[in-house]
Write a protein that holds these residues in place. Structure first.
Motif, PDB file in Angstrom:
ATOM      1  N   ASN A   1       4.699  10.356  -6.742  1.00  0.00           N
ATOM      2  CA  ASN A   1       5.806  10.676  -7.659  1.00  0.00           C
ATOM      3  C   ASN A   1       6.242   9.387  -8.330  1.00  0.00           C
ATOM      4  OD1 ASN A   1       8.289  11.327  -8.893  1.00  0.00           O
ATOM      5  ND2 ASN A   1       8.659  12.961  -7.405  1.00  0.00           N
ATOM      6  N   ARG A   2       5.774   9.162  -9.543  1.00  0.00           N
ATOM      7  CA  ARG A   2       6.058   7.902 -10.233  1.00  0.00           C
ATOM      8  C   ARG A   2       7.549   7.729 -10.506  1.00  0.00           C
ATOM      9  NH1 ARG A   2       2.579   4.551 -12.894  1.00  0.00           N
ATOM     10  NH2 ARG A   2       3.488   3.138 -14.436  1.00  0.00           N
TER      11      ARG A   2
ATOM     12  N   GLY B   1       0.816  -1.213   0.000  1.00  0.00           N
ATOM     13  CA  GLY B   1       0.000   0.000   0.000  1.00  0.00           C
ATOM     14  C   GLY B   1       0.847   1.259   0.000  1.00  0.00           C
ATOM     15  N   LYS B   2       1.937   1.264   0.767  1.00  0.00           N
ATOM     16  CA  LYS B   2       2.828   2.423   0.780  1.00  0.00           C
ATOM     17  C   LYS B   2       3.520   2.599  -0.566  1.00  0.00           C
ATOM     18  CE  LYS B   2       3.674   2.225   5.769  1.00  0.00           C
ATOM     19  NZ  LYS B   2       4.666   1.980   6.842  1.00  0.00           N
ATOM     20  N   ALA B   3       3.834   1.476  -1.228  1.00  0.00           N
ATOM     21  CA  ALA B   3       4.428   1.574  -2.567  1.00  0.00           C
ATOM     22  C   ALA B   3       3.444   2.186  -3.558  1.00  0.00           C
ATOM     23  CB  ALA B   3       4.864   0.190  -3.043  1.00  0.00           C
TER      24      ALA B   3
ATOM     25  N   ARG C   1      10.112   4.971  -8.810  1.00  0.00           N
ATOM     26  CA  ARG C   1      10.908   4.050  -9.621  1.00  0.00           C
ATOM     27  C   ARG C   1      12.386   4.133  -9.227  1.00  0.00           C
ATOM     28  NH1 ARG C   1      10.095   6.095 -14.383  1.00  0.00           N
ATOM     29  NH2 ARG C   1       8.129   5.009 -14.752  1.00  0.00           N
ATOM     30  N   LEU C   2      12.866   5.347  -8.947  1.00  0.00           N
ATOM     31  CA  LEU C   2      14.265   5.506  -8.549  1.00  0.00           C
ATOM     32  C   LEU C   2      14.548   4.870  -7.195  1.00  0.00           C
ATOM     33  CD1 LEU C   2      14.914   9.198  -9.656  1.00  0.00           C
ATOM     34  CD2 LEU C   2      15.707   7.105 -10.779  1.00  0.00           C
ATOM     35  N   MET C   3      13.521   4.790  -6.337  1.00  0.00           N
ATOM     36  CA  MET C   3      13.684   4.175  -5.025  1.00  0.00           C
ATOM     37  C   MET C   3      13.454   2.676  -5.058  1.00  0.00           C
ATOM     38  SD  MET C   3      14.650   6.569  -3.117  1.00  0.00           S
ATOM     39  CE  MET C   3      14.553   5.713  -1.548  1.00  0.00           C
ATOM     40  N   GLY C   4      13.265   2.105  -6.264  1.00  0.00           N
ATOM     41  CA  GLY C   4      13.144   0.660  -6.384  1.00  0.00           C
ATOM     42  C   GLY C   4      11.733   0.129  -6.372  1.00  0.00           C
TER      43      GLY C   4
END
Length: 342
Positions: free
Chosen positions: A228-229, A219-221, A233-236
């Motif tokens: 911020n898509r 849910g947090k993902a 993505r940069l955070m994995g």
């Protein structure tokens, strides 16, 4: 209008508002994560209700064959992407394309449930994978397209699904067996057990969704992807998998909504469009971003529809959809969006 009629109308508005709240929740979720204004959300409602009606009639719903065909097409697309060098998450692909369709076949073709609970479970397993399969086939290849382009695809997909609904279920409507046949008298007001089931299930589902977004990693993902898509993505965070999950939840919510309202009203192949559209009005009240405001907007839509049916039944739909005009006007006055921002 006396007090008893007002209470009756408020009860109807609360039941309808609970369904519209689920629709608004699904629409806000899908738009936040994928930027898709998902017009066919109501088709999950109709497909779920009518598939269960066919199972109760002792028939195999044609949506099962549609699910298998979409699963096969998705596997072909994933194999083609893999051959071209793209990274393919085969675990999620096998879940949506093999595991859940196989489970649906097992439940519907072999088990053939006769009880309402078993038929509801089979319907949920049947309808839920349709969401991520539609996303992978129609929207994921256009993930970088503009919102307008995605909206056009969504409208086209709605037309296709409505046509398939007419082919699968015919033009005649159907109802399903109620989950509760109970009836209560409260101060001269008759309350049906099915109405209570609708309100309670909708309330529980909304609470579970808020807990899911607030406490679980998935849910947090999803929330991170919505905010911020690129950053997610940069955070994995696998943003493509986030699209799968959001569409799966939307399909599940739509199927649950269909199961809840099918005992209360006759469902036709195109009934879901109006239900989804009223949920969209509620989602617009929340700016397609705020879940709490969208839920309040859904209750407002339900009450407006109920009281409009008493005062001006011929203009009931007009009054409900007119609500979107002052909301958009107010939001346009308070919006600081600039075209170049995107």
């Amino acid at each position: 209008m006396d007090g008893q009629i007002a209470v009756l109308l408020a009860q109807d508005g609360l039941v309808n508002g609970a369904i519209y709240a689920l629709m608004a929740l699904a629409l806000v979720l899908v738009f936040s994560v994928t930027r898709v204004i998902f017009i066919p959300q109501g088709e999950f409602v109709a497909f779920g209700a009518l598939s269960m009606a066919l199972m109760q009639a002792g028939k195999v719903p044609a949506t099962l064959w549609m699910l298998l065909a979409m699963a096969a097409a998705t596997l072909v697309v994933e194999a083609w992407r893999h051959r071209r060098g793209a990274t393919v998450d085969w675990r999620s692909a096998l879940l949506w394309c093999v595991a859940l369709p196989a489970l649906a076949c097992l439940l519907i073709l072999l088990w053939r449930p006769t009880g309402v609970a078993g038929q509801a479970l089979a319907t949920l397993v049947l309808i839920t994978p349709l969401g991520p399969l539609l996303y992978r086939l129609a929207f994921r290849p256009m993930a970088q397209a503009t919102v307008l382009t995605l909206l056009i695809v969504s409208v086209a997909l709605h037309g296709v699904l409505v046509g398939l609904g007419l082919l699968f279920f015919g033009a005649e409507g159907s109802r399903t067996t109620a989950f509760s046949e109970a009836s209560f008298q409260l101060g001269g007001l008759q309350i049906t057990g099915q109405s209570l089931v609708v309100i309670v299930v909708a309330f529980v589902l909304v609470i579970l969704m808020f807990q899911f977004f607030g406490r679980s990693m998935v849910g947090k993902a999803l929330r991170a992807t919505a905010m911020n898509r690129v950053g997610a993505r940069l955070m994995g965070v696998p943003t493509e998998l986030a699209g799968d999950v959001s569409f799966a939840l939307a399909a599940l919510i739509g199927a649950v909504s269909g199961l809840l309202i099918a005992p209360l009203t006759t469902i036709y192949y195109d009934t879901g469009f109006l239900i989804g559209l009223k949920g969209f009005v509620a989602a617009i009240v929340g700016g397609l971003a705020s879940y709490p405001i969208a839920l309040l907007g859904a209750l407002l839509v339900g009450q407006l529809e109920a009281f409009s049916s008493f005062w001006a039944s011929a203009y009931k739909e007009v009054l409900v959809f007119t609500l979107i005009i002052p909301v958009l006007w107010w939001r346009s006055l308070n919006s600081h969006h600039v075209e170049d921002e995107e």
